[in-house]
Design an enzyme around this catalytic site. Structure first.
Site, PDB file in Angstrom:
ATOM      1  N   LYS A 131      -5.942 -11.105  -7.026  1.00  0.00           N
ATOM      2  CA  LYS A 131      -7.000 -11.307  -6.047  1.00  0.00           C
ATOM      3  C   LYS A 131      -8.078 -10.238  -6.202  1.00  0.00           C
ATOM      4  O   LYS A 131      -7.764  -9.085  -6.490  1.00  0.00           O
ATOM      5  CB  LYS A 131      -6.344 -11.170  -4.658  1.00  0.00           C
ATOM      6  CG  LYS A 131      -7.141 -11.739  -3.540  1.00  0.00           C
ATOM      7  CD  LYS A 131      -6.547 -11.346  -2.200  1.00  0.00           C
ATOM      8  CE  LYS A 131      -7.031 -10.001  -1.751  1.00  0.00           C
ATOM      9  NZ  LYS A 131      -6.891  -9.712  -0.332  1.00  0.00           N
ATOM     10  N   LYS A 154       0.824  -1.213   0.000  1.00  0.00           N
ATOM     11  CA  LYS A 154       0.000   0.000   0.000  1.00  0.00           C
ATOM     12  C   LYS A 154       0.850   1.251   0.000  1.00  0.00           C
ATOM     13  O   LYS A 154       0.451   2.269  -0.545  1.00  0.00           O
ATOM     14  CB  LYS A 154      -0.942   0.011   1.206  1.00  0.00           C
ATOM     15  CG  LYS A 154      -2.087  -0.982   1.089  1.00  0.00           C
ATOM     16  CD  LYS A 154      -3.134  -0.702   2.150  1.00  0.00           C
ATOM     17  CE  LYS A 154      -4.195  -1.789   2.210  1.00  0.00           C
ATOM     18  NZ  LYS A 154      -5.079  -1.628   3.363  1.00  0.00           N
ATOM     19  N   LYS A 201     -11.034  -4.359  -3.537  1.00  0.00           N
ATOM     20  CA  LYS A 201     -11.705  -3.074  -3.731  1.00  0.00           C
ATOM     21  C   LYS A 201     -10.805  -2.068  -4.446  1.00  0.00           C
ATOM     22  O   LYS A 201     -11.255  -1.261  -5.226  1.00  0.00           O
ATOM     23  CB  LYS A 201     -12.110  -2.486  -2.367  1.00  0.00           C
ATOM     24  CG  LYS A 201     -13.227  -3.248  -1.686  1.00  0.00           C
ATOM     25  CD  LYS A 201     -13.351  -2.828  -0.225  1.00  0.00           C
ATOM     26  CE  LYS A 201     -14.250  -3.771   0.554  1.00  0.00           C
ATOM     27  NZ  LYS A 201     -14.120  -3.614   2.012  1.00  0.00           N
TER      28      LYS A 201
HETATM   29  P1  AMP Z   1     -11.232  -5.935   3.372  1.00  0.00           P
HETATM   30  O1  AMP Z   1     -12.009  -5.782   2.130  1.00  0.00           O
HETATM   31  O2  AMP Z   1      -9.771  -5.785   3.146  1.00  0.00           O
HETATM   32  O3  AMP Z   1     -11.756  -5.177   4.530  1.00  0.00           O
HETATM   33  O4  AMP Z   1     -11.393  -7.463   3.752  1.00  0.00           O
HETATM   34  C1  AMP Z   1     -12.462  -7.986   4.509  1.00  0.00           C
HETATM   35  C2  AMP Z   1     -12.346  -9.489   4.608  1.00  0.00           C
HETATM   36  O5  AMP Z   1     -12.535 -10.089   3.326  1.00  0.00           O
HETATM   37  C3  AMP Z   1     -10.995 -10.008   5.104  1.00  0.00           C
HETATM   38  O6  AMP Z   1     -11.216 -11.110   5.963  1.00  0.00           O
HETATM   39  C4  AMP Z   1     -10.284 -10.435   3.866  1.00  0.00           C
HETATM   40  O7  AMP Z   1      -9.341 -11.426   4.109  1.00  0.00           O
HETATM   41  C5  AMP Z   1     -11.452 -10.955   3.029  1.00  0.00           C
HETATM   42  N1  AMP Z   1     -11.162 -10.830   1.598  1.00  0.00           N
HETATM   43  C6  AMP Z   1     -10.956  -9.687   0.915  1.00  0.00           C
HETATM   44  N2  AMP Z   1     -10.727  -9.938  -0.394  1.00  0.00           N
HETATM   45  C7  AMP Z   1     -10.787 -11.288  -0.543  1.00  0.00           C
HETATM   46  C8  AMP Z   1     -10.643 -12.177  -1.663  1.00  0.00           C
HETATM   47  N3  AMP Z   1     -10.425 -11.739  -2.899  1.00  0.00           N
HETATM   48  N4  AMP Z   1     -10.784 -13.506  -1.432  1.00  0.00           N
HETATM   49  C9  AMP Z   1     -11.029 -13.968  -0.193  1.00  0.00           C
HETATM   50  N5  AMP Z   1     -11.183 -13.192   0.899  1.00  0.00           N
HETATM   51  C10 AMP Z   1     -11.062 -11.866   0.741  1.00  0.00           C
END
Ligand code: AMP
Ligand code: TRP
Length: 335
Positions: free
Chosen positions: A192, A113, A195
């Protein structure tokens, strides 16, 4: 397993990576653990990268709404907003004073980041805030995607160091991964789903919007013509089938792709049916909640009270263990 805690950032629209990697797991844990399962919309984490202040509260509301629509029951579990429980930032400061700079600098998420944005120290401190989230509730089970493993390892080190220096205070938390979808790939077929990468399928998107994205999603690069046999193992669409389609469809698609029995656009149309079946009920519940926003606000207010009641005693113990004046006075009865 005694207590589960997890967080999601209100940084953008919640996508199917979040849904399969995190939220489904949360709903399931909430059913099993009841009030011993805490879920948090981590807005203080969200502001560690540039963001729009005028959108943050709405995004926080949206994140809560999607969790409720996905089946999280606020009567049964605790859902709350991080910034509504000030103990999170207080413990973060205390933990930061105990955390070597090098430990924070070597986090891969920080390195990734900080290449994209100007580096604010909040971004560096991000894992200490996450450690505080977890340790404040003495949670031992952390349902997250594998991208969070390094942060959890750091949390364990922080806990161990604190316990060693000041006496046994925190259990060491462990990640809990779903077997199904550790890493949902993005619609760009490259990385992956995330967002920040613009390669997402949002859980609230319409079938039309999703169809449009799927149309552009690359399939097995070696399958150039319709008559070429494909390799589902190299196809993002097949990975999505495994998440959304019935076992029978997954088997059929696998077989027919390998013998060029179906083309990629037929395969995408089949996938869309599975996606609609999974997401339509969630989207209907989301629309109902949007008509009754007070239900969301009330759930979060109740969650705030429940979380604060659990966090306060931990924070008091920590304050006392590290020798703060106010804490010592109260615990020794000197008022
Ligand atoms: P975040 O969007 O970074 O707040 O992630 C929220 C949750 O979603 C966390 O537990 C991440 O590990 C999970 N997560 C985010 N992106 C993915 C993805 N592409 N595949 C699996 N889990 C994800
Ligand atoms: N850093 C996590 C993510 O991006 C979100 C998070 C913040 C979290 N605090 C947490 C996850 C505590 C688990 C436990 O996915």
């Amino acid at each position: 397993m005694t207590r589960a805690f997890s967080g999601i950032q209100p940084t953008g629209d919640i996508h199917i990576g979040n849904y399969f990697g995190a939220i489904q797991n949360w709903v399931e844990l909430g059913r099993r653990l009841g009030k011993q399962a805490l879920f948090c919309i981590v807005d203080y984490h969200a502001i560690t990268i540039p963001y729009r202040a005028e959108e943050l509260a709405d995004r926080t509301f949206e994140a809560a709404l999607v969790n409720l629509a996905a089946g999280l029951d606020p009567a049964q579990t605790t859902l709350f907003v991080q910034s509504s429980v000030p103990a999170h930032t207080e413990l973060t400061w205390i933990l930061l004073t105990q955390t070597p700079l090098g430990d924070l600098e070597r986090m891969t998420q920080f390195k990734d980041k900080s290449g994209q944005h100007s580096v604010l120290t909040g971004l560096l401190a991000y894992p200490a805030l996450m450690a505080a989230d977890i340790l404040l509730y003495r949670a031992d089970t952390i349902p997250v995607g594998e991208d969070q493993d390094q942060h959890l390892e750091l949390t364990r080190e922080v806990a161990r160091r604190f316990n060693f220096l000041y006496g046994e205070t925190f259990p060491e938390p462990r990640a809990l991964h779903t077997e199904k979808a550790l890493r949902v790939p993005g619609t760009d077929g490259q990385s992956k789903m995330s967002k920040s990468k613009g390669n997402t399928i949002g859980v609230l998107e319409s079938p039309g919007q999703i169809a449009q994205k799927l149309r552009l999603t690359p399939t097995d690069p070696a399958r150039v013509r319709r008559s070429d046999p494909g390799d589902p193992g190299r196809c993002t669409i097949y990975t999505y089938h495994q998440l959304f389609s019935t076992d029978a469809t997954v088997q059929m698609v696998n077989w027919e792709c390998r013998r060029a029995g179906i083309g990629c656009s037929d395969c995408k149309a089949l996938l869309l049916r599975g996606i609609e079946r999974e997401l339509t009920p969630l989207q209907q519940r989301a629309a109902e909640l949007r008509r009754q926003p007070d239900q969301v606000h009330q759930a979060l207010e109740q969650g705030r009270r429940e979380a604060a009641a659990l966090a306060e005693p931990t924070l008091e113990e920590v304050r006392s263990r590290i020798g703060l004046y106010g804490a010592k006075r109260t615990s020794s009865g000197l008022q």
